[in-house]
Design a protein around this motif. Structure first.
Motif, short mmCIF file in Angstrom:
data_model
loop_
_atom_site.label_atom_id
_atom_site.label_comp_id
_atom_site.label_asym_id
_atom_site.label_seq_id
_atom_site.Cartn_x
_atom_site.Cartn_y
_atom_site.Cartn_z
N UNK A 170 0.84 -1.19 0.00
CA UNK A 170 0.00 0.00 0.00
C UNK A 170 0.88 1.24 0.00
N UNK A 171 0.56 2.20 -0.87
CA UNK A 171 1.29 3.46 -0.92
C UNK A 171 0.28 4.58 -1.09
N UNK A 172 0.17 5.45 -0.10
CA UNK A 172 -0.75 6.59 -0.17
C UNK A 172 0.05 7.88 -0.22
N UNK A 173 -0.22 8.68 -1.23
CA UNK A 173 0.51 9.92 -1.46
C UNK A 173 -0.44 11.11 -1.44
N UNK A 247 -2.15 -1.18 -9.07
CA UNK A 247 -3.49 -0.63 -9.24
C UNK A 247 -3.54 0.69 -8.48
N UNK A 248 -4.42 1.60 -8.90
CA UNK A 248 -4.36 2.95 -8.36
C UNK A 248 -5.76 3.56 -8.28
N UNK A 249 -5.89 4.55 -7.38
CA UNK A 249 -7.14 5.27 -7.24
C UNK A 249 -6.87 6.68 -6.74
N UNK A 269 -5.17 13.18 -3.50
CA UNK A 269 -4.88 12.08 -2.58
C UNK A 269 -4.92 10.80 -3.39
N UNK A 270 -3.75 10.20 -3.54
CA UNK A 270 -3.57 9.07 -4.45
C UNK A 270 -3.22 7.82 -3.67
N UNK A 271 -3.94 6.74 -3.96
CA UNK A 271 -3.63 5.45 -3.34
C UNK A 271 -3.21 4.47 -4.41
N UNK A 272 -2.09 3.77 -4.15
CA UNK A 272 -1.62 2.73 -5.06
C UNK A 272 -1.48 1.44 -4.29
N UNK A 273 -1.89 0.33 -4.92
CA UNK A 273 -1.69 -0.99 -4.34
C UNK A 273 -0.52 -1.64 -5.10
N UNK A 300 2.33 7.31 3.13
CA UNK A 300 2.10 6.13 3.96
C UNK A 300 2.45 4.92 3.12
N UNK A 301 3.36 4.07 3.62
CA UNK A 301 3.89 2.98 2.81
C UNK A 301 3.90 1.68 3.59
N UNK A 302 3.42 0.63 2.95
CA UNK A 302 3.55 -0.73 3.49
C UNK A 302 3.89 -1.66 2.34
#
Length: 394
Positions: A170-173, A247-249, A269-273, A300-302
């Protein structure tokens, strides 16, 4: 005690997150355990965000669940979201599948064991904020040494015959773009639009989905089987792309000051899996390089996480699932994130398996079948029996 009635009682207690007040659900669980001689500790991390952990010597197994649920509007529901009504073979309401049904099954299985005068070979943990990241829930329990590394079963909803052994990363930017304002009638000849700068980056983000990443053949085979399972569950094509690719949103976009002014500000606010084999630091560097007039102000990174599919714990869970459901049982990977990532980082060996109707998760008319609840109790009881025998012979 009837598992469907436990589930109904939990669903009827509001615990939407936000705001995140889980005190009522935790009080119900504490009273349930107290009545069976199972002593617990409750922590309140503020605003009624309560967790519960059973007390006692270290156990070889952790059974874990979250009691917060995503918010629900009343509109469109056959029964009100917090009704917890039992009808047509289902318990209806927000959180029935995600994941008060799993929590109810853990409680019912534990109840069966202690009613037969067996010692519970597991620590039970119920946490407050899985739906918003786990900072005040599972991460709090880990940081305060209220749980210790061991085999861990999280009762998250899963396909009936397929325990989950891993999740994508998970990566949230949080990206902010700056433009040069001017009269809107002069753009693009004059000025720089922060909104258009953000759009250019999002065009680049779309291309990330086409990238392929290296992985070993064993992992690729698990992905293939996993993709077949959730392609069938959700009636989608190209399921392998979800697990093998980024994948992204862009979940929230906000920008501009007035319709006739070239936008000076825009935020995304971008979320990538993130799939296995993809370096998140390299990916963020790439995104930053393509974010002209933009800055990354939060991250935020996992990394992707995985439990060994050949470990004894996976074999135990699969064996008990097969006893109840029959058919072809094998572990799969998942595209979404959960508390499992925090627990694996802390040294726990984690498998997710729980009851639920996946198609209703987070949706209108969320519900869970009584059959899946009762079967989950049988499976959890079988796992507990296995660990009881291990405890007796150790």
């Amino acid at each position: 005690m009837d598992v469907s009635r436990i589930c109904a009682a939990l669903v009827a207690i509001k615990s939407e997150n936000p705001p995140g007040d889980t005190s009522g659900v935790i009080e119900y669980i504490r009273d349930f355990l107290d009545a069976r001689g199972i002593i617990s500790t409750v922590t309140d991390t503020g605003g009624g965000r309560c967790n519960l952990v059973t007390r006692g010597p270290k156990k070889p197994l952790l059974l874990c669940g979250h009691v917060d649920v995503v918010p629900a509007l009343d509109e469109g529901w056959t029964h009100p979201p917090c009704s917890g009504i039992l009808e047509d073979g289902y318990v209806w309401g927000r959180g029935a599948t995600d994941m008060k049904g799993g929590c109810a099954a853990m409680l019912a299985a534990s109840d069966m064991l202690v009613q037969e005068d067996h010692e519970l070979p597991a620590t039970l943990a119920f946490v407050c904020d899985e739906e918003t990241g786990g900072d005040l829930g599972i991460q709090y329990l880990i940081a305060h040494n209220l749980i210790a590394p061991c085999d861990c079963l999280i009762a998250e909803p899963s396909p009936a015959r397929h325990p989950c052994i891993g999740q994508k990363g998970l990566c949230r930017l949080d990206l902010k773009f700056a433009g040069t304002p001017g009269h809107g009638s002069l753009y693009p000849t004059i000025g720089v639009s922060a909104i258009m700068e953000a759009m250019e980056l999002l065009e680049y983000i779309k291309s990330l989905h086409n990238r392929e990443f290296p992985m070993d053949e064993k992992l690729r085979e698990i992905i293939r089987h996993s993709s077949e399972v959730f392609s069938e569950e959700f009636q989608i094509q190209e399921g392998s792309d979800i697990l093998e690719r980024v994948t992204f949103n862009p979940g929230i976009i906000s920008g501009g000051e007035k319709i006739n002014i070239i936008a000076q500000h825009c935020s995304v606010n971008l979320e990538l899996r993130i799939p296995w084999g993809c370096s998140i630091p390299d990916l963020v560097i790439d995104i930053r390089a393509h974010a002209q007039n933009g800055t990354i102000v939060e991250r935020i990174v996992h990394d992707p996480s995985l439990t060994d599919p050949d470990c004894e714990f996976a074999a135990v869970v699969c064996r008990e699932v097969e006893k109840v459901w029959g058919g072809d049982v094998f572990p799969i990977l998942q595209w979404a994130a959960s508390d499992a990532r925090h627990l694996r980082c802390a040294g726990f060996q984690v498998i997710e398996y729980g009851p639920g109707e996946l198609a209703t998760l987070h949706g209108i008319n969320e519900r869970i079948s009584v059959v899946s609840l009762e079967n989950a109790v049988k499976i959890y009881r079988g796992i507990l029996d296995t660990y009881s025998k291990k405890t007796e012979t150790s």
